[in-house]
Design an enzyme around this catalytic site. Structure first.
Site, PDB file in Angstrom:
ATOM      1  CB  ALA A 121      61.260  22.417  47.103  1.00 56.18           C
ATOM      2  N   GLY A 164      63.799  20.640  43.132  1.00 58.77           N
ATOM      3  CA  GLY A 164      62.697  19.689  43.179  1.00 58.77           C
ATOM      4  C   GLY A 164      62.048  19.470  41.830  1.00 58.77           C
ATOM      5  CD  GLU A 167      65.460  16.608  44.250  1.00 63.31           C
ATOM      6  OE1 GLU A 167      66.350  16.124  44.981  1.00 63.31           O
ATOM      7  OE2 GLU A 167      64.629  17.454  44.647  1.00 63.31           O
ATOM      8  CD  GLU A 187      68.486  20.981  45.271  1.00 61.57           C
ATOM      9  OE1 GLU A 187      67.410  20.450  44.939  1.00 61.57           O
ATOM     10  OE2 GLU A 187      69.508  20.977  44.548  1.00 61.57           O
TER      11      GLU A 187
END
Length: 313
Positions: A121, A164, A167, A187
């Site tokens: 992300a 991300g 994911e 993370e």
């Protein structure tokens, strides 16, 4: 049997009506009225494009619609290793919706660059946000719409698929990994946890122990270990990743679109339902295929020892 009104799309789609009635008959009692549209698989194919249209120009994507029923989407933020910003994800969801609503597209290949599928992300974008802001705006909530796409998505992953990016790959249906692919949920190193399915999808795929190690230490999986643990379908030479993804998508695209969607839906439901519930769900959708011309054509072609001519009906 007591039949109640079902507030879903069945009144507009006879295939879904067969599904609903099949489920009710199998249960032997009633059609449950509380189910909404999202609870049922959409077997009917829309013949229209989404409002943004086929010719949309994207800032962070490169898209290609091929003649063989396959569409290709490339994430394109080369200066940020394809970091998943809000605008990029907004474009991605919109592009995938367009392809989902395009009757000429049967499968999608999602990829990035050779260096990075997506490095994570966009940390710069979220760094200064506070709890009230992320709660009110439901930050990352829209990402889940990738997994709501009805048609199969094949991820061609090269390089970094971290946070991300990992994911997003797991939201796809099949992952083909290049030899240089690296997966991880780092993370914890940023003082937070995965927020788009990393603790949930990863655990279901690789098991609790390895998922716990990855989420608690930020450790990574190389492509071959990811294959060994079932995270990816297979590993190919890096320069062949996208071509292999397209080959898989082309193979899928040979078949009946309503049946492709039903098969994808059933496999996904196996991750949500108990075994007995899943078996009932599968049986109801299996029965519903007997309302399709393509089911008759497929079995007739098998009997006649010829290639079937599917018409998506």
């Amino acid at each position: 049997m007591e039949a109640l009104f079902v507030p879903c799309r069945c009144s507009r789609c006879w295939v879904e009506l067969v599904y609903c009635l099949g489920t009710a008959l199998q249960g032997g009692s009633r059609i449950v009225a509380a189910r909404g549209p999202s609870a049922l698989p959409s077997l009917a194919m829309s013949s229209r494009f989404a409002s943004s249209g086929e010719g949309q120009i994207w800032e962070f994507l490169r898209t290609e619609k091929r003649e063989n029923g396959v569409a290709v989407v490339r994430l394109h933020r080369p200066d940020a290793l394809n970091a998943l910003s809000g605008p990029l994800m907004g474009e991605l969801v919109s592009a995938l919706r367009n392809m989902d609503n395009d009757p000429e597209v049967k499968a999608v290949v999602l990829t990035g660059s050779e260096r990075a599928f997506a490095a994570g992300a966009d940390i710069k974008e979220m760094k200064d946000k506070n709890y009230a802001e992320v709660y009110k705006t439901a930050m990352l909530e829209a990402w889940s719409e990738v997994s709501d796409i009805r048609k199969p998505i094949v991820a061609g992953v090269n390089g970094f698929a971290l946070g991300g990016g990992c994911e997003l790959a797991m939201m796809c249906d099949i992952i083909i990994a290049g030899e240089n692919a690296v997966f991880g949920q780092p993370e914890i190193q940023l003082g937070t946890i995965p927020g788009a399915g990393g603790t949930q999808r990863l655990t279901r795929v690789v098991g609790k122990s390895l998922a716990m190690e990855m989420c608690l230490t930020g450790s990574r999986l190389d492509a071959h270990l990811a294959e060994k643990r079932g995270l990816v379908s297979r590993v190919v030479p890096t320069e062949q990743t996208v071509d292999e993804g397209i080959k898989v998508a082309e193979k899928i695209a040979q078949f009946s679109t309503p049946v492709i969607i039903a098969a994808k839906d059933c496999v996904n439901q196996s991750q949500e339902l108990s075994l007995q519930q899943g078996l009932k769900y599968e049986k109801a959708l299996f029965w519903s295929t007997f309302a399709l011309s393509d089911r008759l054509e497929g079995m007739t072609a098998f009997k006649d020892k010829r290639k079937p001519n599917f018409t998506d009906e």
